[in-house]
Design a protein around this motif. Structure first.
Motif, PDB file in Angstrom:
ATOM      1  N   LEU A 328       0.788  -1.221   0.000  1.00 38.60           N
ATOM      2  CA  LEU A 328       0.000   0.000   0.000  1.00 38.60           C
ATOM      3  C   LEU A 328       0.820   1.271   0.000  1.00 38.60           C
ATOM      4  O   LEU A 328       0.299   2.347  -0.282  1.00 38.60           O
ATOM      5  N   ARG A 329       2.088   1.189   0.351  1.00 39.47           N
ATOM      6  CA  ARG A 329       2.876   2.417   0.362  1.00 39.47           C
ATOM      7  C   ARG A 329       3.221   2.836  -1.066  1.00 39.47           C
ATOM      8  O   ARG A 329       3.303   1.984  -1.964  1.00 39.47           O
ATOM      9  N   PRO A 330       3.396   4.123  -1.341  1.00 41.45           N
ATOM     10  CA  PRO A 330       3.750   4.582  -2.697  1.00 41.45           C
ATOM     11  C   PRO A 330       5.072   3.993  -3.152  1.00 41.45           C
ATOM     12  O   PRO A 330       6.005   3.806  -2.352  1.00 41.45           O
ATOM     13  N   LEU A 331       5.143   3.685  -4.451  1.00 43.56           N
ATOM     14  CA  LEU A 331       6.383   3.145  -5.003  1.00 43.56           C
ATOM     15  C   LEU A 331       7.455   4.221  -5.011  1.00 43.56           C
ATOM     16  O   LEU A 331       7.230   5.339  -5.475  1.00 43.56           O
ATOM     17  N   GLN A 332       8.594   3.895  -4.503  1.00 39.90           N
ATOM     18  CA  GLN A 332       9.716   4.819  -4.441  1.00 39.90           C
ATOM     19  C   GLN A 332      10.809   4.359  -5.395  1.00 39.90           C
ATOM     20  O   GLN A 332      11.060   3.163  -5.524  1.00 39.90           O
ATOM     21  N   GLY A 333      11.472   5.301  -6.007  1.00 41.37           N
ATOM     22  CA  GLY A 333      12.590   4.961  -6.882  1.00 41.37           C
ATOM     23  C   GLY A 333      12.396   5.491  -8.278  1.00 41.37           C
ATOM     24  O   GLY A 333      11.320   5.334  -8.865  1.00 41.37           O
ATOM     25  N   ASP A 334      13.434   6.150  -8.804  1.00 39.28           N
ATOM     26  CA  ASP A 334      13.397   6.658 -10.165  1.00 39.28           C
ATOM     27  C   ASP A 334      13.768   5.555 -11.137  1.00 39.28           C
ATOM     28  O   ASP A 334      14.453   4.579 -10.786  1.00 39.28           O
ATOM     29  N   SER A 335      13.299   5.722 -12.377  1.00 36.24           N
ATOM     30  CA  SER A 335      13.628   4.715 -13.391  1.00 36.24           C
ATOM     31  C   SER A 335      15.112   4.766 -13.714  1.00 36.24           C
ATOM     32  O   SER A 335      15.756   5.812 -13.656  1.00 36.24           O
ATOM     33  N   GLU A 336      15.632   3.603 -14.047  1.00 38.74           N
ATOM     34  CA  GLU A 336      17.042   3.482 -14.405  1.00 38.74           C
ATOM     35  C   GLU A 336      17.196   2.357 -15.413  1.00 38.74           C
ATOM     36  O   GLU A 336      16.261   1.579 -15.650  1.00 38.74           O
ATOM     37  N   GLN A 337      18.361   2.269 -16.001  1.00 34.70           N
ATOM     38  CA  GLN A 337      18.638   1.205 -16.959  1.00 34.70           C
ATOM     39  C   GLN A 337      19.114  -0.027 -16.206  1.00 34.70           C
ATOM     40  O   GLN A 337      20.070   0.032 -15.431  1.00 34.70           O
ATOM     41  N   VAL A 338      18.415  -1.126 -16.436  1.00 38.64           N
ATOM     42  CA  VAL A 338      18.673  -2.350 -15.679  1.00 38.64           C
ATOM     43  C   VAL A 338      18.939  -3.489 -16.650  1.00 38.64           C
ATOM     44  O   VAL A 338      18.282  -3.593 -17.692  1.00 38.64           O
ATOM     45  N   ASP A 339      19.907  -4.355 -16.266  1.00 34.27           N
ATOM     46  CA  ASP A 339      20.146  -5.578 -17.027  1.00 34.27           C
ATOM     47  C   ASP A 339      19.224  -6.658 -16.464  1.00 34.27           C
ATOM     48  O   ASP A 339      19.444  -7.166 -15.356  1.00 34.27           O
ATOM     49  N   PRO A 340      18.154  -7.033 -17.166  1.00 37.17           N
ATOM     50  CA  PRO A 340      17.177  -7.966 -16.589  1.00 37.17           C
ATOM     51  C   PRO A 340      17.760  -9.347 -16.329  1.00 37.17           C
ATOM     52  O   PRO A 340      17.381 -10.008 -15.369  1.00 37.17           O
ATOM     53  N   MET A 341      18.673  -9.789 -17.173  1.00 42.01           N
ATOM     54  CA  MET A 341      19.239 -11.119 -16.994  1.00 42.01           C
ATOM     55  C   MET A 341      20.064 -11.206 -15.706  1.00 42.01           C
ATOM     56  O   MET A 341      20.100 -12.237 -15.037  1.00 42.01           O
ATOM     57  N   GLU A 342      20.704 -10.128 -15.357  1.00 46.15           N
ATOM     58  CA  GLU A 342      21.474 -10.106 -14.107  1.00 46.15           C
ATOM     59  C   GLU A 342      20.549 -10.250 -12.897  1.00 46.15           C
ATOM     60  O   GLU A 342      20.836 -11.010 -11.959  1.00 46.15           O
ATOM     61  N   VAL A 343      19.413  -9.551 -12.928  1.00 46.21           N
ATOM     62  CA  VAL A 343      18.458  -9.644 -11.822  1.00 46.21           C
ATOM     63  C   VAL A 343      17.826 -11.028 -11.781  1.00 46.21           C
ATOM     64  O   VAL A 343      17.608 -11.591 -10.695  1.00 46.21           O
ATOM     65  N   VAL A 344      17.518 -11.607 -12.938  1.00 48.11           N
ATOM     66  CA  VAL A 344      16.958 -12.962 -12.983  1.00 48.11           C
ATOM     67  C   VAL A 344      17.944 -13.957 -12.393  1.00 48.11           C
ATOM     68  O   VAL A 344      17.577 -14.840 -11.592  1.00 48.11           O
ATOM     69  N   HIS A 345      19.204 -13.840 -12.756  1.00 48.98           N
ATOM     70  CA  HIS A 345      20.236 -14.756 -12.253  1.00 48.98           C
ATOM     71  C   HIS A 345      20.353 -14.651 -10.730  1.00 48.98           C
ATOM     72  O   HIS A 345      20.436 -15.672 -10.028  1.00 48.98           O
ATOM     73  N   THR A 346      20.332 -13.432 -10.217  1.00 47.23           N
ATOM     74  CA  THR A 346      20.414 -13.237  -8.767  1.00 47.23           C
ATOM     75  C   THR A 346      19.190 -13.816  -8.069  1.00 47.23           C
ATOM     76  O   THR A 346      19.303 -14.464  -7.006  1.00 47.23           O
ATOM     77  N   THR A 347      18.007 -13.600  -8.642  1.00 45.16           N
ATOM     78  CA  THR A 347      16.774 -14.108  -8.032  1.00 45.16           C
ATOM     79  C   THR A 347      16.765 -15.624  -7.986  1.00 45.16           C
ATOM     80  O   THR A 347      16.414 -16.232  -6.956  1.00 45.16           O
ATOM     81  N   LEU A 348      17.124 -16.275  -9.074  1.00 52.91           N
ATOM     82  CA  LEU A 348      17.163 -17.743  -9.078  1.00 52.91           C
ATOM     83  C   LEU A 348      18.195 -18.271  -8.088  1.00 52.91           C
ATOM     84  O   LEU A 348      17.997 -19.323  -7.456  1.00 52.91           O
ATOM     85  N   GLY A 349      19.294 -17.527  -7.927  1.00 51.43           N
ATOM     86  CA  GLY A 349      20.289 -17.933  -6.928  1.00 51.43           C
ATOM     87  C   GLY A 349      19.737 -17.872  -5.516  1.00 51.43           C
ATOM     88  O   GLY A 349      20.030 -18.748  -4.672  1.00 51.43           O
ATOM     89  N   ASN A 350      18.909 -16.872  -5.226  1.00 51.63           N
ATOM     90  CA  ASN A 350      18.306 -16.759  -3.902  1.00 51.63           C
ATOM     91  C   ASN A 350      17.326 -17.890  -3.617  1.00 51.63           C
ATOM     92  O   ASN A 350      17.129 -18.277  -2.453  1.00 51.63           O
ATOM     93  N   PHE A 351      16.694 -18.418  -4.657  1.00 48.25           N
ATOM     94  CA  PHE A 351      15.723 -19.500  -4.489  1.00 48.25           C
ATOM     95  C   PHE A 351      16.345 -20.866  -4.767  1.00 48.25           C
ATOM     96  O   PHE A 351      15.615 -21.848  -4.897  1.00 48.25           O
ATOM     97  N   ASP A 352      17.637 -20.940  -4.845  1.00 51.47           N
ATOM     98  CA  ASP A 352      18.295 -22.196  -5.229  1.00 51.47           C
ATOM     99  C   ASP A 352      17.957 -23.331  -4.255  1.00 51.47           C
ATOM    100  O   ASP A 352      17.671 -24.456  -4.671  1.00 51.47           O
ATOM    101  N   HIS A 353      17.971 -23.029  -2.946  1.00 57.91           N
ATOM    102  CA  HIS A 353      17.689 -24.067  -1.956  1.00 57.91           C
ATOM    103  C   HIS A 353      16.247 -24.571  -2.079  1.00 57.91           C
ATOM    104  O   HIS A 353      15.992 -25.793  -2.047  1.00 57.91           O
ATOM    105  N   GLN A 354      15.293 -23.651  -2.224  1.00 49.30           N
ATOM    106  CA  GLN A 354      13.893 -24.050  -2.336  1.00 49.30           C
ATOM    107  C   GLN A 354      13.633 -24.815  -3.625  1.00 49.30           C
ATOM    108  O   GLN A 354      12.845 -25.766  -3.651  1.00 49.30           O
ATOM    109  N   LEU A 355      14.298 -24.435  -4.703  1.00 49.82           N
ATOM    110  CA  LEU A 355      14.127 -25.139  -5.967  1.00 49.82           C
ATOM    111  C   LEU A 355      14.628 -26.571  -5.875  1.00 49.82           C
ATOM    112  O   LEU A 355      13.988 -27.522  -6.350  1.00 49.82           O
ATOM    113  N   SER A 356      15.792 -26.734  -5.233  1.00 48.35           N
ATOM    114  CA  SER A 356      16.347 -28.085  -5.065  1.00 48.35           C
ATOM    115  C   SER A 356      15.460 -28.921  -4.157  1.00 48.35           C
ATOM    116  O   SER A 356      15.210 -30.111  -4.418  1.00 48.35           O
ATOM    117  N   LYS A 357      14.972 -28.309  -3.068  1.00 49.59           N
ATOM    118  CA  LYS A 357      14.140 -29.029  -2.115  1.00 49.59           C
ATOM    119  C   LYS A 357      12.831 -29.475  -2.744  1.00 49.59           C
ATOM    120  O   LYS A 357      12.312 -30.563  -2.436  1.00 49.59           O
TER     121      LYS A 357
END
Length: 485
Positions: A328-357
């Motif tokens: 419910l809080r307002p979204l904070q943060g200005d737009s910027e140029q992002v490498d989506p594949m880098e964020v995807v790789h980091t996200t999958l790494g964070n869920f690595d344990h749950q994915l294996s389990k």
């Protein structure tokens, strides 16, 4: 869901002069009707004026050419027979013959005869008649008319009184009119031309009346009619549909902005309410947890089990409060140029344990993609929510695939996250992006709405497709940074 809907209705009706959606003024419907009537009326008016102008101009042009032909013919005959200084009107009217030499009289007779012969062969002529100033027919292609005096003919009187002006009229056959005794009946309409023959002082000595059925002119007028009405119809339709498209776009935009305004008002009110509830719950929850931790150190398996349940429920309530405030809080943060594949790789790494389990196989090709318009942390939040939902949909294992596909224009990058879980029904798929709608036990139903809000915050889009027992596919569409700039 009921609280949000109730609060939304309350906010909608609270404004002064608010009108329920069913009673709103339908801009598109009224515009389509009123504009159709106005444009149709204007088009018909323009077409009518244009066709009348076409006929009028065509008749005047034909009359002028006929008059020039007849007057030039008369002048040529007079010169050909050496009668310069005389007028054809004097030659045509018998009582104007005076004391002339035999040679001059013969020349006048030949000039008269040849002129009348030419007049009788005028193209498209139905009837040619010559009147003396006293309205008596002195010659006609219909011999039955010769010698008759025409009374009470306004058109003929006006032609004599006009002082030599050429006149033309578009007419139909009138029963009982003496002058219209044609040698052959006209197929359609005819034109009546009055051509005066004057002397040097401008006095009308004789009036030539020609009834013509100009076939070529009729064909041209008919083609002109068709072209004018066709152009008028096409122009009117183009104008109508062009204006309709603009107003329709404006109507849809206004409807979308109105819906967004209602939604924003709903979320503001809901945010204020949720903030008050959250702050009221935090302190009691903290006290409960502290007491439970102290009780946890006491002996006895039953006590420990109850204490563990208290801690679990408190943690769940805390997670609810945290997620609710985050949504419910307002979204904070200005737009910027992002490498989506880098964020995807980091996200999958964070869920690595749950994915294996959960025995979930991941298909992900870390290919080079253009940078997109987004926000690093908020994009990570989007991917965390989508991947978490995918893992929960596959408790017995499955396959999670992540693919990135630029569109043909190069302006968009589509990131698709697909699972092979239990999927959704058609109704669940339609409600997926609705606030506080969830199919999970104990869930708040705010994950996907946060995904949608964050994607739209940076000009992107989020969509979802799902089929029962086959899985769900979430498509995140980003604007490519270089095209957005």
């Amino acid at each position: 869901m009921d609280v949000a809907a109730m609060l939304g209705r309350r906010i909608w009706g609270a404004g002064s002069g608010a009108v329920a959606p069913d009673g709103q003024f339908n801009l598109l419907r009224w515009f389509s009707l009123v504009s159709l009537v106005i444009i149709g009326t204007v088009a018909i008016g323009i077409g009518t004026v244009s066709t009348r102008f076409l006929v009028s101009e065509s008749l005047e042009r034909d009359a002028m050419l006929s008059a020039q032909f007849i007057q030039t013919l008369a002048l040529g005959e007079m010169r050909h027979h050496g009668l310069e200084g005389m007028e054809m009107g004097d030659v045509l009217v018998p009582h104007h013959y005076g004391m002339l030499t035999h040679s001059t009289a013969q020349s006048r007779e030949r000039a008269r005869s040849e002129f009348l012969d030419h007049l009788s062969h005028v193209p498209d002529s139905l009837l040619a008649t010559i009147f003396s100033p006293d309205r008596t027919v002195i010659w006609s292609t219909n011999p039955d008319l010769v010698g008759q005096r025409i009374e009470d003919d306004d058109a003929l009187d006006e032609a004599f009184q006009s002082g030599g002006r050429i006149s033309a009229e578009y007419q139909d056959v009138e029963e009982g009119r003496v002058k219209q005794k044609f040698l052959r009946p006209p197929k359609m309409f005819f034109i009546e031309n009055y051509i005066p023959l004057t002397d040097a002082d401008g006095e009308v000595k004789a009036m030539v009346e020609i009834y013509k059925e100009p076939v070529d002119l009729i064909d041209r007028v008919n083609r002109g009619y068709r072209m004018i009405w066709l152009a008028t119809a096409i122009g009117g339709l183009l104008m109508y549909f062009g204006l309709y498209w603009i107003v329709r776009r404006a109507s849809l935009l206004l409807a979308a902005q109105q819906a967004q305004l209602v939604a924003n008002s709903t979320y503001v009110g809901l945010g204020e309410m949720s903030s008050a509830v959250a702050h009221s719950l935090r302190n009691p929850l903290a006290s409960i947890r502290s007491s439970a931790e102290l009780a946890q150190e006491m002996d006895g398996p039953q006590v420990r089990k109850c204490v563990d349940d208290i801690i679990t429920q408190v943690d769940r309530m805390s997670a609810w409060v945290r997620d609710l405030l985050l949504c419910l809080r307002p979204l904070q943060g200005d737009s910027e140029q992002v490498d989506p594949m880098e964020v995807v790789h980091t996200t999958l790494g964070n869920f690595d344990h749950q994915l294996s389990k959960s025995a979930i196989e991941v298909e992900f090709s870390d290919i080079a993609t253009p940078r997109v318009v987004s926000h690093q942390l908020l994009l990570a939040q989007v991917l965390n929510s989508v991947v978490a939902n995918a893992i929960e949909a596959m408790p017995n294992g499955g396959r999670l695939s992540v693919t990135a596909t630029p569109d043909t224009s190069g302006e968009w990058l589509h990131l698709t996250i697909k699972d092979t879980g239990k999927g959704m029904s058609r109704q669940q798929e339609m409600m997926a992006f609705k606030s506080f709608y969830t199919t999970k036990q104990g869930g708040l139903g705010i994950g996907l709405i946060m995904v949608k809000q964050i994607m739209e915050r940076f000009g992107g889009k989020a969509s979802l497709t799902s089929r029962e027992n086959e899985g769900t596919s979430v498509c995140l569409s980003f604007k490519v940074a270089e095209h957005a700039a």
